[in-house]
Design a protein around this motif. Structure first.
Motif, short mmCIF file in Angstrom:
data_model
loop_
_atom_site.label_atom_id
_atom_site.label_comp_id
_atom_site.label_asym_id
_atom_site.label_seq_id
_atom_site.Cartn_x
_atom_site.Cartn_y
_atom_site.Cartn_z
N ILE A 1 0.85 -1.15 0.02
CA ILE A 1 0.10 0.07 -0.05
C ILE A 1 0.80 1.17 0.00
CG2 ILE A 1 -0.34 0.03 2.44
CD1 ILE A 1 -3.08 0.91 -0.24
N GLU A 2 2.16 1.09 0.67
CA GLU A 2 2.75 2.41 0.59
C GLU A 2 3.51 2.92 -0.75
OE1 GLU A 2 5.35 -1.35 0.81
OE2 GLU A 2 3.84 -0.41 2.17
N LYS A 3 3.28 1.94 -1.78
CA LYS A 3 3.70 2.19 -3.04
C LYS A 3 2.36 2.96 -3.56
CE LYS A 3 6.54 -1.81 -3.58
NZ LYS A 3 6.47 -3.01 -4.08
N GLU A 4 1.15 2.98 -3.29
CA GLU A 4 0.16 3.67 -3.87
C GLU A 4 -0.22 5.07 -3.25
OE1 GLU A 4 -2.28 1.93 -5.91
OE2 GLU A 4 -0.99 0.34 -6.10
N ILE A 5 0.16 5.04 -1.94
CA ILE A 5 -0.19 6.49 -1.54
C ILE A 5 0.90 6.69 -0.32
CG2 ILE A 5 -1.68 5.56 0.48
CD1 ILE A 5 -3.42 7.80 0.47
N SER A 6 1.27 8.13 -0.43
CA SER A 6 2.33 8.42 0.43
C SER A 6 2.07 9.01 1.89
CB SER A 6 3.04 9.84 -0.16
OG SER A 6 2.20 10.96 -0.36
N VAL A 7 0.63 8.63 2.18
CA VAL A 7 0.37 8.97 3.66
C VAL A 7 0.60 7.63 4.55
CG1 VAL A 7 -1.74 8.99 5.00
CG2 VAL A 7 -1.57 10.25 2.97
N PRO A 8 1.28 7.85 5.69
CA PRO A 8 1.87 6.83 6.52
C PRO A 8 0.48 6.19 7.01
CG PRO A 8 2.59 9.08 7.35
CD PRO A 8 1.54 9.52 6.27
N LEU A 9 0.71 4.75 7.31
CA LEU A 9 -0.21 3.79 7.78
C LEU A 9 -0.93 4.45 8.95
CD1 LEU A 9 -1.96 1.06 7.24
CD2 LEU A 9 -0.05 0.25 8.46
N GLU A 10 -0.03 4.82 9.89
CA GLU A 10 -0.74 5.26 11.18
C GLU A 10 -1.75 6.54 10.95
OE1 GLU A 10 3.11 5.90 10.80
OE2 GLU A 10 2.80 3.83 11.26
N ASP A 11 -1.46 7.14 9.81
CA ASP A 11 -2.54 8.09 9.37
C ASP A 11 -3.87 7.50 8.63
OD1 ASP A 11 -1.10 10.20 10.67
OD2 ASP A 11 -0.35 10.96 8.71
N LEU A 12 -3.44 6.67 7.91
CA LEU A 12 -4.62 6.12 7.23
C LEU A 12 -5.44 5.35 8.18
CD1 LEU A 12 -2.30 4.52 4.06
CD2 LEU A 12 -4.29 6.15 4.00
N GLU A 13 -4.74 4.53 9.12
CA GLU A 13 -5.74 4.09 10.05
C GLU A 13 -6.76 4.87 11.02
OE1 GLU A 13 -2.71 0.43 11.27
OE2 GLU A 13 -2.39 2.21 12.61
N LYS A 14 -6.48 6.02 11.06
CA LYS A 14 -7.31 7.09 11.61
C LYS A 14 -8.35 7.55 10.92
CE LYS A 14 -3.49 8.64 14.48
NZ LYS A 14 -2.26 9.70 14.92
N LYS A 15 -8.32 7.79 9.57
CA LYS A 15 -9.30 8.40 8.81
C LYS A 15 -9.13 7.94 7.29
CE LYS A 15 -7.25 12.80 8.77
NZ LYS A 15 -7.29 14.18 9.18
N MET A 16 -10.32 7.86 6.62
CA MET A 16 -10.03 7.55 5.31
C MET A 16 -9.62 8.61 4.57
SD MET A 16 -13.67 7.16 2.92
CE MET A 16 -14.35 8.36 3.47
N TYR A 17 -8.52 8.47 3.52
CA TYR A 17 -7.93 9.17 2.44
C TYR A 17 -8.59 9.01 1.22
CZ TYR A 17 -4.71 11.17 6.03
OH TYR A 17 -4.34 11.94 6.85
N ALA A 18 -8.47 9.90 0.31
CA ALA A 18 -8.71 9.64 -0.94
C ALA A 18 -7.80 10.71 -1.85
CB ALA A 18 -10.17 10.47 -1.33
#
Length: 128
Positions: A43-60
């Motif tokens: 997933i880190e290749k798909e989006i440059s947002v850290p997993l810790e942030d992705l776990e807190k809220k949805m990103y698009a």
């Protein structure tokens, strides 16, 4: 229509998130929204947002300009692309501007249940 496409990153260990994803996919008549689970390998290749942030809220990511939106703003962007959600769009915008929508989104995201059944790589899984 191509300029309206977006990629949504959702938590695929969250039953509420999965249910919302399935509803979005059923109602995305124009194929504008691609859904990607944040617990997938690479997933880190798909989006440059850290997993810790992705776990807190949805990103698009809005494909047209590469702009990131998250939380309630991501849901507002989704609702603008799904005809059945158009009715929600004005209320979401107003709730966002008043700040209430962000408070409600944060409350829901912090109280959702994460169930990584059979999906843990380590000997311990952190359940929320």
């Amino acid at each position: 229509m191509k300029s309206l496409k977006m990629v949504v990153f959702y938590d695929n260990w969250c039953s509420l998130c999965i249910a919302i994803k399935e509803k979005i996919q059923r109602l995305d008549w124009f194929g504008l929204i691609e859904m990607i689970g944040i617990r997938e390998k690479g997933i880190e290749k798909e989006i440059s947002v850290p997993l810790e942030d992705l776990e807190k809220k949805m990103y698009a990511v809005i494909k047209r300009n590469g702009k990131y939106v998250s939380g309630l703003d991501a849901f507002i962007s989704i609702s603008a692309r799904i005809p059945m959600f158009f009715i929600l769009w004005p209320f979401l915008i107003i709730s966002s501007r008043l700040g209430i929508g962000h408070v409600v989104y944060k409350y829901i995201s912090e109280h959702r249940t994460i169930v990584p059944v059979g999906k843990c790589d380590d000997s311990f899984c952190k359940l929320k």
